[in-house]
Design a protein around this motif. Structure first.
Motif, PDB file in Angstrom:
ATOM      1  N   THR A   9      18.040  47.054  30.367  1.00 54.13           N
ATOM      2  CA  THR A   9      18.417  46.499  29.065  1.00 54.13           C
ATOM      3  C   THR A   9      17.346  46.891  28.057  1.00 54.13           C
ATOM      4  O   THR A   9      16.154  46.890  28.374  1.00 54.13           O
ATOM      5  CB  THR A   9      18.567  44.970  29.115  1.00 54.13           C
ATOM      6  N   TYR A  71      23.480  37.453  20.820  1.00 50.63           N
ATOM      7  CA  TYR A  71      22.587  37.129  21.934  1.00 50.63           C
ATOM      8  C   TYR A  71      21.393  36.321  21.441  1.00 50.63           C
ATOM      9  O   TYR A  71      20.850  36.579  20.366  1.00 50.63           O
ATOM     10  CB  TYR A  71      22.078  38.408  22.605  1.00 50.63           C
ATOM     11  N   ASN A  73      18.876  35.380  23.984  1.00 50.21           N
ATOM     12  CA  ASN A  73      17.792  35.613  24.929  1.00 50.21           C
ATOM     13  C   ASN A  73      18.200  36.713  25.900  1.00 50.21           C
ATOM     14  O   ASN A  73      19.360  37.108  25.977  1.00 50.21           O
ATOM     15  CB  ASN A  73      17.422  34.333  25.694  1.00 50.21           C
ATOM     16  N   ARG A  74      17.206  37.198  26.648  1.00 48.58           N
ATOM     17  CA  ARG A  74      17.469  38.328  27.536  1.00 48.58           C
ATOM     18  C   ARG A  74      18.295  37.944  28.756  1.00 48.58           C
ATOM     19  O   ARG A  74      18.972  38.791  29.343  1.00 48.58           O
ATOM     20  CB  ARG A  74      16.146  38.950  27.988  1.00 48.58           C
ATOM     21  N   CYS A  78      21.122  40.297  30.389  1.00 46.58           N
ATOM     22  CA  CYS A  78      21.158  40.736  31.783  1.00 46.58           C
ATOM     23  C   CYS A  78      22.459  40.318  32.460  1.00 46.58           C
ATOM     24  O   CYS A  78      23.051  41.095  33.221  1.00 46.58           O
ATOM     25  CB  CYS A  78      19.958  40.168  32.542  1.00 46.58           C
ATOM     26  N   ASP A  94      13.152  47.692  34.078  1.00 39.78           N
ATOM     27  CA  ASP A  94      12.522  47.313  32.817  1.00 39.78           C
ATOM     28  C   ASP A  94      12.168  48.592  32.073  1.00 39.78           C
ATOM     29  O   ASP A  94      11.506  49.479  32.627  1.00 39.78           O
ATOM     30  CB  ASP A  94      11.264  46.475  33.066  1.00 39.78           C
ATOM     31  N   THR A 160      13.531  33.677  26.878  1.00 40.81           N
ATOM     32  CA  THR A 160      13.341  35.075  27.218  1.00 40.81           C
ATOM     33  C   THR A 160      12.026  35.246  27.978  1.00 40.81           C
ATOM     34  O   THR A 160      10.988  34.746  27.569  1.00 40.81           O
ATOM     35  CB  THR A 160      13.325  35.937  25.938  1.00 40.81           C
ATOM     36  N   GLU A 163      14.179  34.960  32.689  1.00 35.71           N
ATOM     37  CA  GLU A 163      15.556  35.182  33.127  1.00 35.71           C
ATOM     38  C   GLU A 163      15.713  35.440  34.627  1.00 35.71           C
ATOM     39  O   GLU A 163      16.650  34.965  35.255  1.00 35.71           O
ATOM     40  CB  GLU A 163      16.187  36.322  32.336  1.00 35.71           C
ATOM     41  N   GLN A 203       7.788  41.160  25.733  1.00 38.31           N
ATOM     42  CA  GLN A 203       8.405  39.834  25.855  1.00 38.31           C
ATOM     43  C   GLN A 203       7.725  38.997  26.938  1.00 38.31           C
ATOM     44  O   GLN A 203       7.569  37.791  26.788  1.00 38.31           O
ATOM     45  CB  GLN A 203       9.899  39.981  26.168  1.00 38.31           C
ATOM     46  N   PHE A 213      12.148  36.237  21.485  1.00 39.76           N
ATOM     47  CA  PHE A 213      13.274  37.165  21.484  1.00 39.76           C
ATOM     48  C   PHE A 213      13.369  37.905  20.154  1.00 39.76           C
ATOM     49  O   PHE A 213      13.483  39.137  20.110  1.00 39.76           O
ATOM     50  CB  PHE A 213      14.564  36.395  21.775  1.00 39.76           C
TER      51      PHE A 213
END
Length: 272
Positions: A9, A71, A73-74, A78, A94, A160, A163, A203, A213
């Motif tokens: 991502t 969105y 947060n990550r 995901c 990552d 974030t 996750e 992050q 985020f």
């Protein structure tokens, strides 16, 4: 041969994504798909024609597929990224980290040998400018997990940076993830060595900040400028070189069987 989904991502880390593509293509395990989930729709990413047959999927989307809002947060990102995955196993790519060529092969061998739902090495590399060290880790990107467990457990979506702790903690507590496994040679690095113009914002370095985020998006400015291509072999060799040098210099403290199996066969001239 089981298929691995290598899920990346990203938001405005164009060079990092190109580097991930090069690392994906360098993997010795070949039944792998790379999912690039880009949330910068102002500067969408696309594949160069030379990569059409490379088993790479690029998705440009900034809308939560469950709430249809933006969105936050990550974890939400995901969760949606794995909707596009077709593999038997999940591994996280990552966008700014290091994945040496045997990373996926060793992980697949490990999970198939241990009979558990996940596999990880006890230690991974941690790099800062001018320094590489081997450290105890709970980093999700060092782990391979059965895809059905990832879909079942999901990702934390409160802050974030946290996750992956949802599935990591649950699998550990179920004794389906052994944290102190010593049957490996290091293949992953949590990389803090990139210059600012490449790294932007980390992050994971500001997890408890409620603005983490958005701060990441503001600081990430390396947007897509052309279709995606891998970085050159020369650039990748240079990127890998400090880790290969570390492994050679510290052979005595590594698992010798895994050193011979995974590291020694890597065919780089300056490595031999």
């Amino acid at each position: 041969m089981k298929k691995v989904s290598f899920v990346c991502t990203s938001y405005r880390r164009f060079y990092c994504v190109r580097r991930i593509i090069a690392q994906f293509m360098a993997q010795t395990y070949k039944n792998v798909e790379l999912i690039i989930y880009n949330t910068d729709v102002i500067h969408p990413m696309s594949l160069d024609a030379s990569l059409i047959d490379a088993d790479i999927k690029v998705v440009n989307n900034n809308t939560d597929l469950e709430t249809w809002g933006a969105y936050k947060n990550r974890g939400q990102i995901c969760r949606d990224a794995v909707k596009y995955a077709t593999g038997d196993y999940f591994m996280l790519a990552d966008d700014d980290d290091v994945y040496l060529p045997w990373h996926i092969q060793q992980a697949v061998d490990g999970i198939e040998e241990n009979g558990l739902d996940a596999w990880k090495p006890q230690k991974s590399f941690f790099a800062t400018p001018g320094k590489i060290e081997l450290v105890q880790n709970i980093m999700e990107a060092s782990v391979i997990v059965k895809m059905n467990r990832i879909r079942e457990i999901g990702f934390r979506s409160d802050l974030t940076g946290y996750e992956g702790l949802s599935w990591y903690t649950k699998l550990r507590d179920e004794w389906q993830l052994e944290e102190n496994n010593t049957d490996y040679v290091p293949s992953y690095c949590f990389n803090w060595s990139d210059p600012q113009e490449i790294a932007g914002h980390k992050q994971s370095g500001d997890i408890d900040n409620p603005d983490n985020f958005n701060n990441h998006k503001i600081a990430s400015v390396d947007h897509a400028k052309a279709p995606l291509t891998p970085i050159s072999k020369e650039e990748l060799d240079e990127f890998y070189k400090p880790y290969y040098e570390w492994l050679r210099a510290n052979k005595h403290q590594l698992n010798q069987e895994y050193y011979r199996t995974y590291f020694e066969p890597i065919p780089y001239a300056w490595h031999r």
